[in-house]
Design a protein around this motif. Structure first.
Motif, PDB file in Angstrom:
ATOM      1  N   PHE A  70       1.424  -6.933   2.655  1.00 24.95           N
ATOM      2  CA  PHE A  70       1.717  -7.724   1.479  1.00 24.95           C
ATOM      3  C   PHE A  70       2.787  -8.763   1.790  1.00 24.95           C
ATOM      4  O   PHE A  70       2.750  -9.877   1.284  1.00 24.95           O
ATOM      5  N   ALA A  71       3.736  -8.395   2.630  1.00 26.67           N
ATOM      6  CA  ALA A  71       4.824  -9.312   2.950  1.00 26.67           C
ATOM      7  C   ALA A  71       4.316 -10.603   3.581  1.00 26.67           C
ATOM      8  O   ALA A  71       4.864 -11.678   3.349  1.00 26.67           O
ATOM      9  N   SER A  72       3.224 -10.499   4.366  1.00 28.47           N
ATOM     10  CA  SER A  72       2.700 -11.702   5.011  1.00 28.47           C
ATOM     11  C   SER A  72       1.983 -12.602   4.015  1.00 28.47           C
ATOM     12  O   SER A  72       1.889 -13.801   4.196  1.00 28.47           O
TER      13      SER A  72
ATOM     14  N   LEU B  84       1.184  -9.107  -9.779  1.00 31.54           N
ATOM     15  CA  LEU B  84       2.082  -9.708 -10.767  1.00 31.54           C
ATOM     16  C   LEU B  84       2.461  -8.688 -11.828  1.00 31.54           C
ATOM     17  O   LEU B  84       1.594  -8.034 -12.418  1.00 31.54           O
ATOM     18  N   GLY B  85       3.753  -8.591 -12.086  1.00 27.33           N
ATOM     19  CA  GLY B  85       4.221  -7.656 -13.099  1.00 27.33           C
ATOM     20  C   GLY B  85       4.879  -8.386 -14.249  1.00 27.33           C
ATOM     21  O   GLY B  85       4.905  -9.615 -14.289  1.00 27.33           O
ATOM     22  N   TYR B 100       8.296  -4.492  -5.389  1.00 29.43           N
ATOM     23  CA  TYR B 100       8.689  -5.206  -4.183  1.00 29.43           C
ATOM     24  C   TYR B 100       9.981  -5.943  -4.493  1.00 29.43           C
ATOM     25  O   TYR B 100      10.153  -6.463  -5.583  1.00 29.43           O
ATOM     26  N   ASN B 101      10.886  -6.017  -3.510  1.00 29.26           N
ATOM     27  CA  ASN B 101      12.153  -6.717  -3.753  1.00 29.26           C
ATOM     28  C   ASN B 101      11.928  -8.219  -3.835  1.00 29.26           C
ATOM     29  O   ASN B 101      11.499  -8.838  -2.878  1.00 29.26           O
ATOM     30  N   LEU B 109       4.685  -6.134  -7.829  1.00 29.29           N
ATOM     31  CA  LEU B 109       4.299  -4.793  -7.368  1.00 29.29           C
ATOM     32  C   LEU B 109       3.941  -4.880  -5.896  1.00 29.29           C
ATOM     33  O   LEU B 109       3.288  -5.826  -5.469  1.00 29.29           O
ATOM     34  N   ASP B 110       4.345  -3.857  -5.157  1.00 34.03           N
ATOM     35  CA  ASP B 110       4.105  -3.844  -3.719  1.00 34.03           C
ATOM     36  C   ASP B 110       2.651  -3.473  -3.449  1.00 34.03           C
ATOM     37  O   ASP B 110       2.235  -2.346  -3.729  1.00 34.03           O
ATOM     38  N   LEU B 111       1.902  -4.423  -2.907  1.00 35.36           N
ATOM     39  CA  LEU B 111       0.469  -4.185  -2.750  1.00 35.36           C
ATOM     40  C   LEU B 111       0.145  -3.190  -1.642  1.00 35.36           C
ATOM     41  O   LEU B 111      -0.942  -2.614  -1.647  1.00 35.36           O
TER      42      LEU B 111
END
Lengths: 172, 274
Positions: A70-72, B84-85, B100-101, B109-111
């Motif tokens: 996800f970060a990428s 998206l939150g 996610y930060n 939201l951290d996917l």
């Protein structure tokens, strides 16, 4: 060859590459008994397909077999006070429901000038004031949300496209 | 008496043979747990024994037996705006592990975590559908009620997107008569109702020991849900993605079941009589 087959099966591959990889391994495992086609259309096609895949893989920036994190994918881009292009997906008389790619849609009133051209499916430019309308009321633990974005309708996107087409015609 | 015990065990694992045709509301068939006479359950009993004996169930330890990880990638989730939150002020404290930060004013939201949870949820759905379980889709979002109902119809399962009566699960035997079969899995495509309170069915399903899958947004409470899937539940694109994924996994599991039954039928032409 057998070890290579096992390695390919072990790696969790991305969707578009899994069928091709499985076809290749099954093909090569069958040919362990027989002779691998060293010449002919089949071998040439395989080689070309591999090269194509590698070229596509380099362009998209992802190696087949590796999952994207996800970060990428995620880039922090503030949306407030940005001008974006939206698409009208619902119309209720004078209210236009515009989807601009965010979490919520935006509801704008039809402008008096040139408003008749704006129908379902037309693309518009709008300035986003707030991606989600929320407010914390007295005595509440969490914000109350309206499930809507707030934006100002700047105008249809058609104006710029018409200008571009006109410029192209002049150049020709 | 051994018949009754067998029926009880079969119903506990959700393997009752016959079912009604799918419709928009919850349909019921005879449950083994509470019933009046033994004569009314003779026909399903024979079907149950043939069901369990003939087709072996896929082992639950085997990770991703139906290859559901092919159905989506992280890029698909990203394109459907699942990450998206809501705004920071709407955040539920218990959703913080899934976020996610980011320094934006709305939550992301951290996917990576979502992907993992979604795979698990799809696996559970497929395993339940394979064993002939009843799956109920619940969503109180008026915007997506038609989408959820058509999804349920297309995969032959059930949906409830209207006002939830208080005793639907907990008072079923009185409201709907004796011997009612409750759903074996409930999928919440939105865990909140229109007043932004948690849907009553989450608490009721936990009371009735029914496993639940729920798409939890950043303002939802994930604690009572068996398999939470942190994700966006407000955007139409995201909802269409979830509906499509659940529908495909249920259809895959059912097709595989039919395939296995046909294979078993071909290998054992003589029908068992009990």
């Amino acid at each position: 060859m057998a070890a290579l087959c096992k390695l390919r099966f072990g790696v969790r591959s991305a969707v578009r590459f899994s069928p091709s990889i499985s076809i290749r391994t099954s093909f090569s495992s069958d040919c362990d008994d027989g002779a691998r086609p060293g010449s002919g259309f089949a071998a040439a096609f395989q080689r070309q397909a591999e090269l194509q895949r590698e070229a596509d893989g380099d362009q998209s920036g992802s190696i087949p077999g590796q999952e994207q994190t996800f970060a990428s994918l995620f880039k922090e881009a503030p949306i407030r006070d940005n001008v974006v292009v939206g698409r009208i997906f619902h119309v209720v008389r004078d209210d236009l429901y515009i989807d601009y790619g965010g979490k919520f849609h935006c509801v704008c009133r039809r402008p008096a000038a040139g408003g008749e051209r704006l129908q379902r499916g037309s693309r518009v430019r709008l300035k986003i004031l707030d991606p989600e309308l929320t407010a914390r009321f007295l005595g509440a633990k969490t914000d109350t949300t309206l499930l809507e974005a707030q934006g100002i309708l700047l105008g249809p996107l058609e104006g710029r496209e018409v200008q571009k087409r006109g410029q192209n015609q002049k150049q020709e | 008496m051994s018949n009754i015990r067998h029926l009880f065990l079969a119903s506990r694992s959700g393997l009752l043979g016959f079912r009604h045709v799918g419709a928009a509301k919850v349909k019921f068939s005879i449950n083994g747990q509470h019933f009046a006479t033994a004569s009314s359950i003779k026909s399903p009993e024979i079907q149950i024994q043939s069901f369990t004996e003939k087709v072996p169930n896929p082992p639950l330890e085997k990770h991703d037996h139906f290859r559901l990880s092919e159905l989506f990638t992280l890029k698909d989730l990203f394109d459907a705006r699942v990450h998206l939150g809501h705004k920071k002020g709407c955040r539920h404290r218990l959703m913080e592990p899934y976020l996610y930060n980011s320094s934006l004013d709305y939550d992301i939201l951290d996917l990576d975590k979502t992907e993992e949870h979604l795979r698990l949820a799809l696996n559970v759905t497929a395993q339940t559908a394979y064993r002939g379980g009843i799956i109920l889709f619940v969503s109180r979002r008026r915007q997506f009620c038609h989408l959820v109902e058509t999804t349920a119809k297309e995969c032959g399962e059930y949906a409830h997107t209207r006002y939830w009566q208080g005793g639907l699960l907990t008072n079923a035997h009185i409201q709907y008569g004796q011997g009612v079969r409750l759903p074996d899995l409930i999928i919440f495509l939105s865990t909140l109702n229109n007043v932004f309170q948690q849907h009553v069915a989450i608490r009721d399903a936990a009371k009735m020991n029914i496993p639940t899958i729920g798409v939890v947004d950043s303002n939802c409470n994930p604690s009572s849900i068996t398999y939470p899937v942190p994700g966006n539940d407000d955007t139409p694109v995201a909802m269409e993605l979830y509906c499509r994924l659940f529908k495909m996994s249920i259809n895959r599991a059912k097709d595989k079941r039919r395939q296995m039954e046909l294979l078993q039928g071909l290998s054992e032409p003589s029908s068992s009589s009990s």
